[in-house]
Write a protein that holds these residues in place. Structure first.
Motif, short mmCIF file in Angstrom:
data_model
loop_
_atom_site.label_atom_id
_atom_site.label_comp_id
_atom_site.label_asym_id
_atom_site.label_seq_id
_atom_site.Cartn_x
_atom_site.Cartn_y
_atom_site.Cartn_z
N GLY A 57 0.74 -1.18 0.02
CA GLY A 57 -0.04 0.12 -0.03
C GLY A 57 0.81 1.31 -0.02
O GLY A 57 0.36 2.36 0.13
N SER A 58 2.25 1.18 -0.32
CA SER A 58 2.81 2.25 -0.28
C SER A 58 2.40 3.22 -1.61
O SER A 58 1.87 3.16 -2.32
CB SER A 58 4.48 2.05 -0.75
OG SER A 58 5.24 3.22 -0.99
N THR A 59 2.28 4.73 -1.00
CA THR A 59 2.18 5.90 -1.83
C THR A 59 3.12 6.54 -2.25
O THR A 59 2.92 7.75 -3.09
CB THR A 59 1.10 6.81 -1.17
OG1 THR A 59 2.01 7.37 0.15
CG2 THR A 59 -0.16 6.18 -0.44
N GLY A 60 4.33 5.82 -2.13
CA GLY A 60 5.73 6.39 -3.09
C GLY A 60 6.71 7.50 -1.85
O GLY A 60 7.26 8.07 -2.64
N TRP A 61 6.60 7.28 -0.69
CA TRP A 61 7.33 8.10 -0.03
C TRP A 61 7.93 7.23 1.25
O TRP A 61 6.84 6.57 1.80
CB TRP A 61 7.18 9.46 0.33
CG TRP A 61 5.99 9.70 1.14
CD1 TRP A 61 4.69 9.85 0.74
CD2 TRP A 61 5.78 9.79 2.74
NE1 TRP A 61 3.47 10.04 1.93
CE2 TRP A 61 4.61 10.09 2.97
CE3 TRP A 61 6.69 9.55 3.55
CZ2 TRP A 61 3.92 10.02 4.12
CZ3 TRP A 61 6.34 9.67 4.95
CH2 TRP A 61 5.15 9.88 5.32
N VAL A 62 9.03 7.30 1.80
CA VAL A 62 9.42 6.91 3.03
C VAL A 62 10.31 7.97 3.61
O VAL A 62 11.35 8.42 2.90
CB VAL A 62 10.15 5.46 2.91
CG1 VAL A 62 11.39 5.59 1.95
CG2 VAL A 62 10.39 4.82 4.32
N THR A 63 10.23 8.21 5.26
CA THR A 63 11.22 9.13 5.79
C THR A 63 11.73 8.26 6.91
O THR A 63 11.13 7.51 7.74
CB THR A 63 10.36 10.31 6.24
OG1 THR A 63 9.86 10.96 5.37
CG2 THR A 63 11.36 11.29 6.96
N HIS A 64 13.05 8.52 7.14
CA HIS A 64 13.78 8.02 8.00
C HIS A 64 14.25 9.17 9.15
O HIS A 64 14.91 10.08 8.54
CB HIS A 64 15.16 7.16 7.63
CG HIS A 64 15.92 6.86 8.86
ND1 HIS A 64 16.97 7.66 9.26
CD2 HIS A 64 15.99 5.55 9.56
CE1 HIS A 64 17.64 7.03 10.24
NE2 HIS A 64 17.00 5.82 10.50
#
Length: 278
Positions: free
Chosen positions: A189-196
Motif C-alpha cells: 500500500g505504499s504511496t511513494g515515500w518513506v522518511t527515516h
C-alpha cells in the motif's frame, strides 16, 4: 587504496567507492553523516581497514556489508544475493558527472547503472537506476535500491496493506519505531515515500508507484528491513551475522520482462532536513 569520488554542492557531500559495487558510502548534511557505514571495514575517508576488497560470493554469512546505498536485482530468492561477485561486490566504472555502471552479469543477464544528480544549493539529489538486459535471452527482474541507515523511526506513506515478510517487526499506521529485531516489512500500500528520522537528520525518499504493475514480495514497492546484533549467526538467513543496529529503506521497481537489449529504470528523489525543521 581504493578510488573515492565525491560530489559536493556546499550543502550535501556524497562519497562513492566504485570498486565496492558502485556504492554511495557517505552522505553528509550540515556536517552530519546520514548513512550507516561499517566502521570496522572503512574509515571516514572511505578507505578499507585491515583488508583488501575483492568480489565475494557464497552465503549471507560470507557477505561483506560495507553499508551505504546500493542497487540489486529482485526478487531476492531468484537472485540469490548478497553476496554477489559482480553486482554487489564487483567494481563499477565511472562516467559523466557521476554515473556508476556494473560489469555485465551472466547470472542475471543484467548490467546495472546508478546515475546521481546533485543540484546547486540544494539539500536534495536524484538517483536514476537502469537495468539493461545484456544477454541473448529474455530476463525478468525488478530494480531494488537499498539504503542502510542508523537506528531511527521510519514513517511510510501508506494507503493499504502491510505484510510481514521476514521475522517480526513492530509497526502501526505506517510508523516503525526503533527496536531490536531482525525482520522485514513489505508495503503493497505504499504511496511513494518513506522518511527515516535519525538522531539529528531526516532523510525522505520519493518514488513513483505503478498501481497496475507487478512488484516483488507480495506486491511491495517499498520494504523496510531492521537488524540488530545477535548472540550467534542466524542460521535461517544463511549465517548472517548483523554487525550493528541497521535500518534499511528499500525502494523497488516493477518486475519487468526485458528482451535482449531492453532496459527498465527507477527514479528516486532524496530530500534531507534537520530534525528541528522536519
Amino acid at each position: 587504496m581504493v578510488e573515492v569520488r565525491w560530489l559536493d554542492n556546499g550543502i550535501l557531500r556524497l562519497g562513492f567507492v566504485p570498486a565496492l559495487g558502485g556504492r554511495l558510502l557517505s552522505l553528509i548534511f550540515d556536517g552530519k553523516e546520514v548513512l550507516w557505514r561499517n566502521a570496522s571495514l572503512l574509515d571516514d575517508s572511505l578507505q578499507p581497514i585491515g583488508h583488501t576488497p575483492k568480489p565475494v560470493s557464497g552465503t549471507m554469512g560470507d557477505w561483506v556489508n560495507y553499508g551505504g546505498d546500493k542497487t540489486w536485482p529482485a526478487p531476492q530468492d531468484e537472485w540469490c544475493g548478497p553476496p554477489d561477485p559482480i553486482l554487489d561486490s564487483g567494481p563499477y566504472t565511472v562516467s559523466g558527472e557521476l554515473v556508476l555502471t556494473s560489469a555485465p552479469d551472466p547470472r542475471t543477464g543484467l548490467r546495472l547503472s546508478r546515475q546521481f544528480t546533485l543540484l546547486p544549493d540544494a539539500s536534495s539529489f536524484h538517483l536514476r537506476l537502469t537495468a539493461v538486459n545484456i544477454s541473448p535471452r529474455p530476463v525478468r527482474w525488478a530494480l531494488w535500491n537499498v539504503t542502510q541507515l542508523p537506528p531511527g523511526v521510519v514513517h511510510v506513506g501508506l494507503d493499504g496493506e502491510v505484510v510481514e515478510l521476514i521475522g517480526s517487526v513492530e509497526h502501526r499506521d505506517g510508523v516503525i519505531p526503533v527496536q531490536s529485531t531482525v525482520g522485514k516489512l513489505g508495503f503493497p500500500g505504499s504511496t511513494g515515500w518513506v522518511t527515516h528520522f535519525g538522531h539529528e537528520v531526516s532523510l525522505t525518499q520519493r518514488f513513483a508507484v505503478d498501481l497496475g504493475a507487478e512488484y516483488p514480495d507480495s506486491g511491495s514497492p517499498l520494504e523496510v528491513w531492521l537488524e540488530s546484533p545477535q548472540p550467534e549467526p542466524i542460521s535461517w538467513l544463511g549465517g548472517l551475522n548483523p554487525p550493528d543496529h541497521i535500518v534499511e529503506c528499500e525502494v523497488l521497481g516493477p518486475i519487468t520482462t526485458l528482451a535482449p537489449g531492453e532496459r527498465t529504470m527507477l527514479d528516486i528523489d532524496y530530500e534531507l532536513a534537520n530534525r528541528h525543521s522536519a
